[in-house]
Design a protein around this motif. Structure first.
Motif, mmCIF file in Angstrom:
data_model
loop_
_atom_site.group_PDB
_atom_site.id
_atom_site.type_symbol
_atom_site.label_atom_id
_atom_site.label_comp_id
_atom_site.label_asym_id
_atom_site.label_seq_id
_atom_site.Cartn_x
_atom_site.Cartn_y
_atom_site.Cartn_z
ATOM 1 N N ASN A 208 43.221 98.269 21.724
ATOM 2 C CA ASN A 208 44.240 98.028 20.549
ATOM 3 C C ASN A 208 45.571 97.814 21.401
ATOM 4 O OD1 ASN A 208 42.344 98.268 18.354
ATOM 5 N ND2 ASN A 208 42.381 100.314 18.347
ATOM 6 N N ARG A 212 49.853 98.750 14.644
ATOM 7 C CA ARG A 212 48.542 98.618 13.564
ATOM 8 C C ARG A 212 47.467 98.979 14.310
ATOM 9 N NH1 ARG A 212 50.145 93.574 9.713
ATOM 10 N NH2 ARG A 212 52.309 94.043 9.335
ATOM 11 N N ASN A 213 47.234 99.353 15.632
ATOM 12 C CA ASN A 213 45.879 99.734 16.004
ATOM 13 C C ASN A 213 44.955 98.700 16.038
ATOM 14 O OD1 ASN A 213 46.960 102.204 17.135
ATOM 15 N ND2 ASN A 213 46.899 102.987 14.957
ATOM 16 N N MET A 214 45.316 97.337 16.319
ATOM 17 C CA MET A 214 44.140 96.419 16.244
ATOM 18 C C MET A 214 44.139 95.689 17.504
ATOM 19 S SD MET A 214 45.442 95.087 12.313
ATOM 20 C CE MET A 214 44.262 93.497 12.224
ATOM 21 N N THR A 260 45.898 91.181 16.336
ATOM 22 C CA THR A 260 46.412 92.758 16.377
ATOM 23 C C THR A 260 47.158 93.009 15.005
ATOM 24 O OG1 THR A 260 48.611 91.802 17.290
ATOM 25 C CG2 THR A 260 46.864 92.224 18.829
ATOM 26 N N GLY A 261 47.283 92.067 14.358
ATOM 27 C CA GLY A 261 48.358 92.267 12.970
ATOM 28 C C GLY A 261 49.859 92.021 13.337
ATOM 29 N N PRO A 328 58.256 102.344 10.672
ATOM 30 C CA PRO A 328 57.255 101.187 9.887
ATOM 31 C C PRO A 328 57.887 99.950 9.568
ATOM 32 C CG PRO A 328 58.320 102.781 8.481
ATOM 33 C CD PRO A 328 58.632 103.267 9.784
ATOM 34 N N GLU A 337 58.887 97.434 14.725
ATOM 35 C CA GLU A 337 58.453 98.543 15.459
ATOM 36 C C GLU A 337 58.454 98.271 16.797
ATOM 37 O OE1 GLU A 337 55.399 98.414 11.828
ATOM 38 O OE2 GLU A 337 56.430 97.110 13.278
ATOM 39 N N TRP A 340 55.618 96.789 19.624
ATOM 40 C CA TRP A 340 55.365 95.826 19.800
ATOM 41 C C TRP A 340 55.675 95.129 20.951
ATOM 42 C CZ3 TRP A 340 51.446 94.289 17.130
ATOM 43 C CH2 TRP A 340 51.260 94.589 15.755
#
Length: 464
Positions: A208, A212-214, A260-261, A328, A337, A340
């Motif tokens: 990830n 966003r943990n994607m 990843t969002g 956030p 954030e 990134w």
């Protein structure tokens, strides 16, 4: 090759979600943009939860008269609106998941749906359970539907909807689906288990990325022939796939992203339908935040290279101003954030980029002089115009020949449920967006069409 479970099946005659072909009162309104004076045509104008098809896919039907969109007028179903007279018609029955795919050579709509499972109201857990179900690829005959609806002689659902084939549950197919330019097959995303079967044993999987943990893999793509139901595997990659689109002008060419969002280590990718030619579309540096790619012509893809993050020049290392905390996202200026990484500032070139698929060259078509930078981007197929929105929901139009850029439309409310997502019509004369300008709650969106200025359409270059 993977055999489809069901071929040539037909959908049930009834649905609890609503009757296909149902007509709704027209809501069409022409409104003067309060900032720019541009005349905006709102094809819907009530708070019914309207959202347009994503800008990676066609918005208008093949005849250029109807726009298809998502709406809560009938929960879980899609509607079409006639651009000239505002007629509203329900065009699906039985629901759908993910992307709506409008053919451009015929009056057909293609979609994916689960064969059962819990309703959408059950949220994330319901979505997880539905992802493990069989999926059907469905064709809707819009030409016949529109004619029968107008005549008041609607027939059973099976007259208008046909199941092209069924995707086995173990493939965990997602609704990220795209229609090939030849309109004989669709491409769709598959889950981790299926993707892992087609990866080399020593492939290093991506973790990830970002707050966003994607982004962790693997993921893959497969195709289905809409005439026979035959399924073929395309490719696996070691990261999460998103935004699957097909080049609508060139058969067998797929564009997708590492999802990843937010910022990805390498956002944009392309591959051919036979699985060959896998490569980054635009190889990006660590300092570049690339997003929202969209095929705009036979050889070109528009991308946004973001310049939305501020740095603190008072510090020797020019750290981001948000570096003291991993706060956030701000819904009006997302992506702040620090997880990134260092990308997204204006220390390097940013703006609306256009990548040539053949020469691999990239040029910057335009850049906003201040603010967040362009966020969702598109362009006309004839190569004349480019368009983008920013975080303030402003719409900017760019003349690709002269690089002139104007604020075309504004006042679309930063509190809207989503961004405008501007998308050109096939003939390059109009742009569709989604907007909360008319909404009393400042959030619910409507379908809106913006014309390219008449004096711009009259422009000629090199005597043409």
């Amino acid at each position: 090759m993977i055999a489809a479970v069901t071929l040539g099946a037909w959908l049930p005659l009834s649905s609890v979600l609503g009757q296909i072909g149902t007509r709704f009162p027209a809501e069409r309104k022409v409104v003067k943009d309060p900032v720019t004076g541009t005349m905006l045509t709102f094809l819907t104008s009530t708070p019914a939860g309207d959202t347009k098809i994503y800008q990676t896919h066609p918005q208008w039907t093949a005849d250029g008269q109807w726009l298809v969109f998502r709406s809560n007028r009938v929960k879980g179903e899609a509607l079409a609106v006639h651009e000239k007279d505002g007629t509203l018609i329900q065009v699906t029955e039985g629901g759908y998941t993910g992307m709506l795919n409008l053919a451009q050579k015929s009056m057909k709509l293609y979609l994916m749906r689960s064969t059962g499972g819990p309703p959408a109201s059950q949220g994330a857990e319901g979505a997880r359970q539905r992802s493990a179900l069989q999926k059907q690829v469905v064709e809707v005959n819009l030409e016949r539907l529109f004619a029968d609806s107008k005549a008041g002689k609607l027939q059973p659902t099976t007259v208008y909807q046909r199941v092209c084939g069924t995707i086995p549950a173990e493939m965990e197919a997602g609704g990220d689906m795209a229609l090939d330019a030849a309109e004989d097959r669709v491409y769709f995303r598959v889950g981790k288990t299926e993707a892992a079967k087609h990866l080399a044993a020593d492939t290093k999987l991506a973790d990830n990325f970002g707050p966003r943990n994607m982004g962790a893999g693997p993921a893959g793509l497969a195709s289905m022939n809409v005439n026979t139901g035959e399924i073929k595997y395309v490719v696996s990659v070691p990261f999460q796939i998103g935004h699957v689109q097909a080049n609508p002008f060139v058969t067998g060419e797929i564009i997708f992203c590492w999802e990843t969002g937010g910022k990805s280590p390498q956002r944009t990718w392309t591959v051919l339908a036979d699985g060959s030619g896998l490569r980054p579309l635009y190889p990006e540096a660590d300092y570049e935040w690339v997003t929202h790619e969209a095929v705009i012509s036979p050889d070109e893809v528009a991308i946004a290279i973001m310049g939305h993050r501020k740095i603190n020049p008072a510090k020797d290392n020019n750290t981001l101003q948000a570096s003291t905390s991993n706060k956030p996202a701000d819904p009006q200026n997302p992506g702040q954030e620090t997880d990134w990484g260092p990308s997204g500032t204006r220390e390097k070139p940013t703006g609306l980029g256009i990548v040539n698929l053949r020469t691999r060259e990239m040029l910057i078509a335009g850049q906003t002089p201040s603010g967040s930078g362009l966020w969702h981007v598109h362009g006309s197929a004839d190569g004349r115009w480019a368009v983008g929105d920013d975080f303030a929901r402003n719409i900017y139009l760019i003349d690709r020949h002269s690089h002139e850029m104007i604020l075309l439309s504004a006042g679309h409310k930063t509190t809207a449920a989503d961004h405008p997502h501007p998308t050109f019509s096939a003939d390059g004369t109009r742009i569709e967006i989604q907007s909360a300008m008319l909404s009393a709650d400042n959030r619910s969106m409507n379908i809106c069409v913006i014309p390219v200025p008449a004096d711009w359409l009259k422009r000629r270059y090199d005597g043409k």
